[in-house]
Scaffold this motif. Structure first.
Motif, PDB file in Angstrom:
ATOM      1  N   ALA A   1     -17.703 -21.212   6.090  1.00  0.00           N
ATOM      2  CA  ALA A   1     -17.412 -20.821   7.473  1.00  0.00           C
ATOM      3  C   ALA A   1     -16.250 -19.832   7.502  1.00  0.00           C
ATOM      4  O   ALA A   1     -16.280 -18.833   8.237  1.00  0.00           O
ATOM      5  N   ALA A   2     -15.218 -20.104   6.676  1.00  0.00           N
ATOM      6  CA  ALA A   2     -14.075 -19.187   6.609  1.00  0.00           C
ATOM      7  C   ALA A   2     -14.513 -17.834   6.068  1.00  0.00           C
ATOM      8  O   ALA A   2     -14.110 -16.778   6.572  1.00  0.00           O
ATOM      9  N   GLY A   3     -15.375 -17.862   5.043  1.00  0.00           N
ATOM     10  CA  GLY A   3     -15.874 -16.622   4.450  1.00  0.00           C
ATOM     11  C   GLY A   3     -16.669 -15.791   5.444  1.00  0.00           C
ATOM     12  O   GLY A   3     -16.499 -14.571   5.540  1.00  0.00           O
ATOM     13  N   GLU A   4     -17.539 -16.486   6.214  1.00  0.00           N
ATOM     14  CA  GLU A   4     -18.331 -15.775   7.233  1.00  0.00           C
ATOM     15  C   GLU A   4     -17.414 -15.144   8.270  1.00  0.00           C
ATOM     16  O   GLU A   4     -17.621 -14.013   8.712  1.00  0.00           O
ATOM     17  N   PHE A   5     -16.370 -15.911   8.655  1.00  0.00           N
ATOM     18  CA  PHE A   5     -15.433 -15.395   9.650  1.00  0.00           C
ATOM     19  C   PHE A   5     -14.668 -14.188   9.081  1.00  0.00           C
ATOM     20  O   PHE A   5     -14.412 -13.222   9.797  1.00  0.00           O
ATOM     21  N   LEU A   6     -14.335 -14.251   7.780  1.00  0.00           N
ATOM     22  CA  LEU A   6     -13.651 -13.122   7.135  1.00  0.00           C
ATOM     23  C   LEU A   6     -14.517 -11.867   7.198  1.00  0.00           C
ATOM     24  O   LEU A   6     -14.029 -10.768   7.430  1.00  0.00           O
ATOM     25  N   LYS A   7     -15.834 -12.050   6.981  1.00  0.00           N
ATOM     26  CA  LYS A   7     -16.742 -10.897   7.015  1.00  0.00           C
ATOM     27  C   LYS A   7     -16.739 -10.252   8.401  1.00  0.00           C
ATOM     28  O   LYS A   7     -16.797  -9.037   8.530  1.00  0.00           O
ATOM     29  N   LYS A   8     -16.654 -11.119   9.442  1.00  0.00           N
ATOM     30  CA  LYS A   8     -16.614 -10.587  10.812  1.00  0.00           C
ATOM     31  C   LYS A   8     -15.283  -9.882  11.066  1.00  0.00           C
ATOM     32  O   LYS A   8     -15.218  -8.864  11.743  1.00  0.00           O
ATOM     33  N   THR A   9     -14.188 -10.466  10.505  1.00  0.00           N
ATOM     34  CA  THR A   9     -12.854  -9.917  10.733  1.00  0.00           C
ATOM     35  C   THR A   9     -12.644  -8.614   9.966  1.00  0.00           C
ATOM     36  O   THR A   9     -11.970  -7.710  10.439  1.00  0.00           O
ATOM     37  N   LEU A  10     -13.215  -8.540   8.758  1.00  0.00           N
ATOM     38  CA  LEU A  10     -13.063  -7.345   7.924  1.00  0.00           C
ATOM     39  C   LEU A  10     -14.430  -6.733   7.675  1.00  0.00           C
ATOM     40  O   LEU A  10     -14.967  -6.822   6.563  1.00  0.00           O
ATOM     41  N   PRO A  11     -15.020  -6.109   8.696  1.00  0.00           N
ATOM     42  CA  PRO A  11     -16.382  -5.596   8.526  1.00  0.00           C
ATOM     43  C   PRO A  11     -16.471  -4.549   7.412  1.00  0.00           C
ATOM     44  O   PRO A  11     -17.502  -4.415   6.771  1.00  0.00           O
ATOM     45  N   GLY A  12     -15.372  -3.839   7.153  1.00  0.00           N
ATOM     46  CA  GLY A  12     -15.420  -2.805   6.113  1.00  0.00           C
ATOM     47  C   GLY A  12     -14.993  -3.306   4.741  1.00  0.00           C
ATOM     48  O   GLY A  12     -14.788  -2.521   3.834  1.00  0.00           O
ATOM     49  N   GLY A  13     -14.802  -4.629   4.609  1.00  0.00           N
ATOM     50  CA  GLY A  13     -14.308  -5.179   3.345  1.00  0.00           C
ATOM     51  C   GLY A  13     -12.806  -5.001   3.224  1.00  0.00           C
ATOM     52  O   GLY A  13     -12.137  -4.573   4.173  1.00  0.00           O
ATOM     53  N   GLY A  14     -12.253  -5.322   2.044  1.00  0.00           N
ATOM     54  CA  GLY A  14     -10.814  -5.158   1.833  1.00  0.00           C
ATOM     55  C   GLY A  14     -10.296  -6.215   0.887  1.00  0.00           C
ATOM     56  O   GLY A  14     -11.012  -7.123   0.486  1.00  0.00           O
ATOM     57  N   LYS A  15      -9.001  -6.070   0.522  1.00  0.00           N
ATOM     58  CA  LYS A  15      -8.393  -7.015  -0.406  1.00  0.00           C
ATOM     59  C   LYS A  15      -7.806  -8.197   0.363  1.00  0.00           C
ATOM     60  O   LYS A  15      -7.118  -7.998   1.361  1.00  0.00           O
ATOM     61  N   ILE A  16      -8.076  -9.395  -0.117  1.00  0.00           N
ATOM     62  CA  ILE A  16      -7.473 -10.570   0.504  1.00  0.00           C
ATOM     63  C   ILE A  16      -6.778 -11.404  -0.572  1.00  0.00           C
ATOM     64  O   ILE A  16      -7.026 -11.244  -1.763  1.00  0.00           O
ATOM     65  N   MET A  17      -5.871 -12.257  -0.116  1.00  0.00           N
ATOM     66  CA  MET A  17      -5.162 -13.121  -1.058  1.00  0.00           C
ATOM     67  C   MET A  17      -5.172 -14.535  -0.483  1.00  0.00           C
ATOM     68  O   MET A  17      -5.046 -14.719   0.726  1.00  0.00           O
ATOM     69  N   LEU A  18      -5.337 -15.533  -1.354  1.00  0.00           N
ATOM     70  CA  LEU A  18      -5.392 -16.916  -0.893  1.00  0.00           C
ATOM     71  C   LEU A  18      -4.074 -17.634  -1.192  1.00  0.00           C
ATOM     72  O   LEU A  18      -3.449 -17.378  -2.220  1.00  0.00           O
TER      73      LEU A  18
ATOM     74  N   ASP B   1     -13.061 -26.585  -3.393  1.00  0.00           N
ATOM     75  CA  ASP B   1     -14.300 -26.398  -2.630  1.00  0.00           C
ATOM     76  C   ASP B   1     -14.172 -25.280  -1.593  1.00  0.00           C
ATOM     77  O   ASP B   1     -15.078 -24.474  -1.413  1.00  0.00           O
ATOM     78  N   ARG B   2     -13.041 -25.269  -0.885  1.00  0.00           N
ATOM     79  CA  ARG B   2     -12.852 -24.229   0.123  1.00  0.00           C
ATOM     80  C   ARG B   2     -12.863 -22.853  -0.528  1.00  0.00           C
ATOM     81  O   ARG B   2     -13.458 -21.908  -0.023  1.00  0.00           O
ATOM     82  N   LYS B   3     -12.185 -22.774  -1.668  1.00  0.00           N
ATOM     83  CA  LYS B   3     -12.100 -21.492  -2.369  1.00  0.00           C
ATOM     84  C   LYS B   3     -13.495 -21.052  -2.805  1.00  0.00           C
ATOM     85  O   LYS B   3     -13.890 -19.901  -2.622  1.00  0.00           O
ATOM     86  N   ARG B   4     -14.271 -21.993  -3.358  1.00  0.00           N
ATOM     87  CA  ARG B   4     -15.617 -21.668  -3.834  1.00  0.00           C
ATOM     88  C   ARG B   4     -16.502 -21.235  -2.656  1.00  0.00           C
ATOM     89  O   ARG B   4     -17.287 -20.288  -2.763  1.00  0.00           O
ATOM     90  N   GLY B   5     -16.353 -21.917  -1.515  1.00  0.00           N
ATOM     91  CA  GLY B   5     -17.117 -21.564  -0.323  1.00  0.00           C
ATOM     92  C   GLY B   5     -16.811 -20.146   0.123  1.00  0.00           C
ATOM     93  O   GLY B   5     -17.717 -19.366   0.441  1.00  0.00           O
ATOM     94  N   ILE B   6     -15.520 -19.813   0.150  1.00  0.00           N
ATOM     95  CA  ILE B   6     -15.126 -18.460   0.554  1.00  0.00           C
ATOM     96  C   ILE B   6     -15.716 -17.448  -0.426  1.00  0.00           C
ATOM     97  O   ILE B   6     -16.331 -16.456  -0.028  1.00  0.00           O
ATOM     98  N   GLU B   7     -15.555 -17.725  -1.724  1.00  0.00           N
ATOM     99  CA  GLU B   7     -16.049 -16.792  -2.750  1.00  0.00           C
ATOM    100  C   GLU B   7     -17.544 -16.538  -2.597  1.00  0.00           C
ATOM    101  O   GLU B   7     -18.007 -15.399  -2.649  1.00  0.00           O
TER     102      GLU B   7
END
Lengths: 330, 330
Positions: free
Chosen positions: B149-166, B178-184
């Protein structure tokens, strides 16, 4: 003279660490991120905040004692201040003196237990470590506290700059550390009472037979340590603005002790100086920063810090032994 | 001889004293207790640390307690260690609860302890699962799905992609993995890249410093992602001090006050919240049914998954109002 050489040695250590980092960074990344204004703006407040804790710790270490309760006092004072301000609606001018008063009382109480109660500093302050943490949790019912956005002046004290813009390098907590260091330095190195503290740390019996009021001195040292822990605790609380009663401040006593010891204070008592403590505390903060900047895995952080402290203390010991050797043979 | 007896008497007195003072926090449903029940059914809810998150879960257990007349013993391990949980569970079994809902701190290594408990009482896991153990079922978030869910939301927030840090407390906790794997998995092929994951061992000060250092190290970061509840406020505070509010996006988990304020102010794009209220409510409901011999509440998958919600500027007000009502904060 030896005293100054010691501080000089530390400064050399700190500088060479920074130079090595910069060289490595230029080699690996082509840019020196460590010395960017933004990184210095990150470092200076933390040096100020942790340096204040080390100053207090140094005072009791010089008397041959130790204070293990610093982290819990940090938590207690920060949380009491937040509760007084937000739950009880006290004005800032009342809440801060009240919180610091509690910190002084806690420190003084340690001194009384150690002198009049004839208990060991390690034991007294170890019990304090548990006790104040428990009180902090009890007061808050384990809920996280903070100051919200209603106290910009307090936030400024903990994390601001002069002038408060995006480019200044004059960090408020760092300036507070310098002011406190000058004060503690004047007390320790230039007052009769300060010299008595060193004498007391070097040999309690000798000090007692020379008529130095040991009880009063020790209580003063612990009360000052309490006060400095309180000031540091409040500023850290203003800075992070999110105080979890179970974890806020935990382990900070160990960083405080590490800073003081690295700065040349001997746990046997009787030696140490304020300039060294400030540099020693800076070194600890810089090491933690380097772990992130050099992208060393987080897991290795404690290895780096532990190894560096050991190396620093070992070098210091070798250095002063050689100094002493030269003196006796010359 | 007399001395030995004296020592035994003292130990006994202390033990008794402890027994009396260590009263667990109880949710005694006095008003809701059915008059017919001679002895109320008693179940326990064990958290993994002390935080606001568990206050909400507690409200859920209280609701179920009032509805069903089950007495709930709510226990919070103060230092949040697996060892402390073990002692709590042992004590609960001694006290005679019929069922325990626990959030195991270190599931992989607690299997033996959990199985021992499962042999004595009805054991369910909540918040964090221990699938290897003999627990009857798991009630809580599927952290992998929360990560997705976080990953999907990230895609909406950064439609053009980009570097993120956890940013996270430790990477040895299953929910972090698990959360990290889900995001990945969710951001695969979207142009979003995770450049690094920094840990802080649940020290908020360090969490903030990690953020500040990250902004120095990677000047082109598009978004900072905090995986544990305090990471959101820590990131926000670090970004604010670095003067980058609004320039770098923030996505976090859970509902700390500061995080919700950040969402409201528009500095945090969104926070992925679990529903701890439901954890508490469902746990007591399931344990009560099990105590009455009703096993129909357990699905064949042995998992009762409570979905996550994404809180953004659009729904933060409604969510926050409801949250304040549940936790009794004003």
């Amino acid at each position: 003279m030896v005293k100054f050489r010691k501080v000089l040695g530390l400064i050399v250590l700190l500088t060479s660490l920074i130079v090595l980092t910069c060289l490595w960074e230029r080699h690996a990344h082509g840019a020196i991120r460590f010395l960017t204004p933004q990184n210095l703006r990150n470092l200076l407040p933390w040096i100020g905040l942790f340096g204040i804790l080390s100053l207090g710790e140094a005072l009791v270490i010089i008397t041959g004692g130790i204070d293990l309760s610093v982290g819990s006092v940090v938590a207690l004072v920060g949380i009491i201040c937040a509760v007084l301000l937000r739950d009880f609606g006290w004005p800032v001018a009342a809440a801060i003196p009240a919180s610091l008063g509690i910190a002084i009382a806690v420190g003084g109480w340690h001194g009384v237990l150690i002198t009049k109660g004839r208990m060991q500093p390690f034991v007294v302050t170890l019990c304090g470590l548990f006790f104040y943490r428990g009180i902090a949790r009890l007061i808050t019912g384990d809920t996280t506290r903070g100051f919200g956005a209603a106290y910009p002046h307090l936030t400024w004290l903990g994390s601001g700059f002069i002038p408060n813009d995006g480019s200044s390098l004059v960090s408020v907590p760092f300036v507070i550390l310098l002011v406190l260091a000058v004060g503690v330095g004047a007390y320790l190195h230039f007052s009769a009472q300060g010299r008595h503290l060193f004498a007391l740390g070097a040999s309690e019996d000798a000090a007692r037979f020379s008529g130095i009021p040991i009880t009063r001195l020790k209580i003063t040292a612990y009360a000052l340590c309490g006060l400095l822990s309180g000031i540091g605790g409040l500023l850290i609380a203003f800075n992070v603005n999110s105080l979890g009663p179970t974890d806020f401040g935990s382990f900070y006593e160990l960083y405080a002790i590490a800073g003081a010891v690295l700065g040349g204070c001997s746990l046997r008592g009787g030696s140490g100086n304020v300039a060294g403590v400030v540099v020693g505390a800076s070194l600890i903060v810089v090491l933690k920063n380097l772990v992130n900047i050099l992208e060393i895995p987080s897991q290795l952080e404690y290895v780096v810090i532990g190894g560096a402290i050991l190396a620093g203390v070992f070098a210091d010991e070798m250095f002063s032994r050689r100094q002493a050797g030269i003196r006796t043979t010359a | 001889m007399i001395r030995t007896l004296g020592a035994i008497a003292m130990v006994a007195a202390v033990a008794l004293g402890c027994g009396q003072s260590a009263k667990p926090e109880k949710t005694a449903p006095d008003s809701a207790k059915p008059a017919s029940a001679k002895k109320a059914l008693k179940v326990a809810f064990v958290t993994n640390n002390a935080s606001d998150f568990w206050k909400i879960a507690k409200a859920g257990t209280e609701k179920a307690s009032a509805e069903l007349g089950t007495e709930v013993v709510f226990r919070i391990p103060s230092t949040g260690t697996a060892q402390e949980q073990q002692i709590i569970v042992q004590d609960l079994i001694t006290v005679g609860v019929s069922g325990i809902a626990i959030s195991p701190k270190d599931p992989a290594n607690q299997t033996a302890m959990l199985n021992k408990a499962a042999a004595a009482v009805n054991l369910v896991t909540q918040d964090s699962d221990a699938p290897e153990s003999n627990r009857i079922c798991y009630i809580g978030t599927d952290n992998y799905q929360a990560g997705v869910a976080a990953g999907e939301f990230l895609k909406k927030t950064l439609p053009g992609g980009g570097k993120i840090m956890l940013f996270v407390g430790t990477l040895d906790a299953q929910n972090a993995v698990d959360r990290k794997r889900g995001i990945e998995d969710a951001i695969k092929g979207s142009g979003i890249v995770i450049v690094d994951t920094r840990t802080d061992e649940t020290d908020r000060v360090k969490a903030k410093r990690n953020t500040q250092d990250a902004l120095v190290t990677h000047r082109d970061l598009a978004c900072l992602v905090g995986l544990w509840s305090y990471n959101g406020p820590s990131i926000l505070s670090g970004v604010r001090d670095s003067g980058k509010l609004g320039q770098v996006k923030i996505v976090c988990f859970d509902e700390e006050e500061e995080a919700l304020q950040g969402v409201k102010d528009g500095y945090i794009a969104g926070t992925i919240v679990q529903q701890p209220y439901e954890f508490g409510y469902q746990s007591v409901k399931v344990l009560t049914a099990l105590a009455k011999g009703d096993t129909s509440v357990i699905p064949s998958s042995k998992q009762i998954i409570i979905p996550v919600k994404v809180i953004t500027k659009d729904n933060v007000d409604a969510f926050w109002t409801e949250l304040k009502r549940l936790t009794g904060k004003h």
